[in-house]
Design a protein around this motif. Structure first.
Motif, PDB file in Angstrom:
ATOM      1  N   PHE A 126       0.848  -1.188   0.000  1.00 48.99           N
ATOM      2  CA  PHE A 126       0.000   0.000   0.000  1.00 48.99           C
ATOM      3  C   PHE A 126       0.885   1.240   0.000  1.00 48.99           C
ATOM      4  O   PHE A 126       1.678   1.454   0.916  1.00 48.99           O
ATOM      5  N   ASP A 127       0.753   2.048  -1.047  1.00 52.96           N
ATOM      6  CA  ASP A 127       1.568   3.251  -1.223  1.00 52.96           C
ATOM      7  C   ASP A 127       0.675   4.477  -1.048  1.00 52.96           C
ATOM      8  O   ASP A 127      -0.139   4.792  -1.923  1.00 52.96           O
ATOM      9  N   VAL A 128       0.824   5.164   0.082  1.00 49.56           N
ATOM     10  CA  VAL A 128      -0.009   6.334   0.354  1.00 49.56           C
ATOM     11  C   VAL A 128       0.170   7.406  -0.715  1.00 49.56           C
ATOM     12  O   VAL A 128      -0.775   8.105  -1.079  1.00 49.56           O
ATOM     13  N   ALA A 129       1.369   7.514  -1.249  1.00 52.40           N
ATOM     14  CA  ALA A 129       1.630   8.534  -2.268  1.00 52.40           C
ATOM     15  C   ALA A 129       0.834   8.287  -3.542  1.00 52.40           C
ATOM     16  O   ALA A 129       0.654   9.204  -4.351  1.00 52.40           O
ATOM     17  N   ALA A 130       0.352   7.048  -3.735  1.00 53.38           N
ATOM     18  CA  ALA A 130      -0.432   6.716  -4.929  1.00 53.38           C
ATOM     19  C   ALA A 130      -1.924   6.937  -4.712  1.00 53.38           C
ATOM     20  O   ALA A 130      -2.723   6.691  -5.620  1.00 53.38           O
ATOM     21  N   CYS A 131      -2.304   7.417  -3.527  1.00 55.02           N
ATOM     22  CA  CYS A 131      -3.715   7.556  -3.189  1.00 55.02           C
ATOM     23  C   CYS A 131      -4.310   8.883  -3.635  1.00 55.02           C
ATOM     24  O   CYS A 131      -3.677   9.944  -3.518  1.00 55.02           O
ATOM     25  N   HIS A 132      -5.540   8.802  -4.075  1.00 56.85           N
ATOM     26  CA  HIS A 132      -6.391   9.980  -4.196  1.00 56.85           C
ATOM     27  C   HIS A 132      -7.140  10.102  -2.872  1.00 56.85           C
ATOM     28  O   HIS A 132      -6.950   9.293  -1.955  1.00 56.85           O
TER      29      HIS A 132
END
Length: 328
Positions: free
Chosen positions: A67-73
């Motif tokens: 899970f990559d928070v930076a990839a989240c909207h």
């Protein structure tokens, strides 16, 4: 369970179920491609999503990925409704007192609320892009709920049953644009740009004893410019609980699944807990010293908003944003 939206698969992103420790996730296209699709068919989707969540947390998920928070909207990249209350009346009273204005007594019995722009939110790690920092860039740390469908005239008791998910909020505000807007007598608009939400939205059961059905009883951790700014308790001094706020919205209109209702800036009477927005500190400085000292945010300056459980783990992940010039 915990849900997030990755910035893949189009404007509304890709729904993923996230592990409790925020390290793994799993896309669930066979259940719902987007969070809005899951909310539209919640009775069918929620049990299936819960099964994926259980497998993730037990280490048995077959298609888990980091899970990559930076990839989240934001969990909902756009929504049918974003209405933000001001449930911490202490905050309203303080701001009005600093400018010498009396607070109408009905503010303690009838919630304040404004309707924000919901056509486009910004991700939890996206920059706060503005064209001019002279507009007075401020953060506002809040909690919000996402609802299911709710009929017009619903009671607070009915509204309590429609709370599907909770998340954190940075309700970005351009303070220096507010006075001229309010002077027109028609409310906020230009002073309220795009809002950011936490990487993860969680079902109420994830909060355990910290959720009483109306309020979240955990502190909100806020940093500004890399320094501790506030740790206000969300469950204290919240005059209107979320069921009351939802019922306020539903008085004259239906709510559609995916509506977002915010608490307003978290604020405590106990000033030692600090603040969740810069304007509150500036008002306290004005009352104590005759003028504000703390500046609003400038380009390159960072804010973070996060909440931790009793076990020390981040519940929603962190909103972590830097102010940047809007590209021209």
């Amino acid at each position: 369970m915990k849900l997030a939206t990755l910035k893949t698969g189009g404007r509304d992103g890709t729904l993923v179920v996230v592990s409790r420790d925020l390290t793994r996730c799993q896309p669930v296209p066979e259940i719902a491609r987007t969070l809005q699709a899951a909310l539209d068919d919640w009775d069918r989707c929620a049990p299936q999503l819960a099964e994926v969540s259980l497998a993730l947390n037990n280490g048995h998920a077959r298609h888990a990925q980091p899970f990559d928070v930076a990839a989240c909207h934001s969990p909902l990249p756009r929504a049918y409704q974003w209405a933000d209350g001001s449930a911490y009346v202490n905050h309203v009273e303080l701001v009005r007192k600093a400018r010498g204005a009396e607070m109408p007594p009905e503010f303690w019995s009838d919630p304040l609320m404004y309707q924000g722009g919901s056509d486009s939110f910004i991700g939890p790690r996206d920059p706060i892009a503005v064209r001019d920092t002279a507009w007075g860039v401020d953060l506002e740390g809040e909690v919000a709920v996402i609802t299911g469908d709710m009929p017009m005239g619903a009671t607070p008791e009915q509204c309590a049953g429609t709370i599907r998910l909770l998340m954190l909020v940075n309700d970005v505000t351009l303070r220096n644009l507010i006075p001229a807007e309010l002077a027109k007598g028609f409310g906020f608009f230009q002073s309220k740009p795009a809002t950011a939400f936490s990487p993860v939205a969680v079902t109420p059961d994830e909060l355990g004893e910290a959720w009483d059905g109306a309020r979240v009883h955990r502190p909100l951790e806020v940093t500004v410019r890399g320094e501790h700014f506030g740790r206000p308790e969300c469950g204290i001094d919240m005059v209107f609980g979320f069921p009351q706020l939802i019922a306020h919205v539903a008085r004259t209109r239906e709510l559609e699944a995916g509506s977002i209702i915010g608490s307003g800036t978290i604020s405590n009477v106990d000033r030692s807990r600090g603040s969740a927005c810069i304007v509150e500190r500036r008002m306290l400085e004005t009352l104590a010293e005759g003028k504000p000292v703390t500046p609003y945010l400038g380009y390159g300056e960072r804010v973070t908003i996060e909440m931790f459980g009793a076990d020390g783990q981040s519940i929603f992940g962190a909103i972590d944003q830097v102010v940047a010039a809007y590209p021209v």
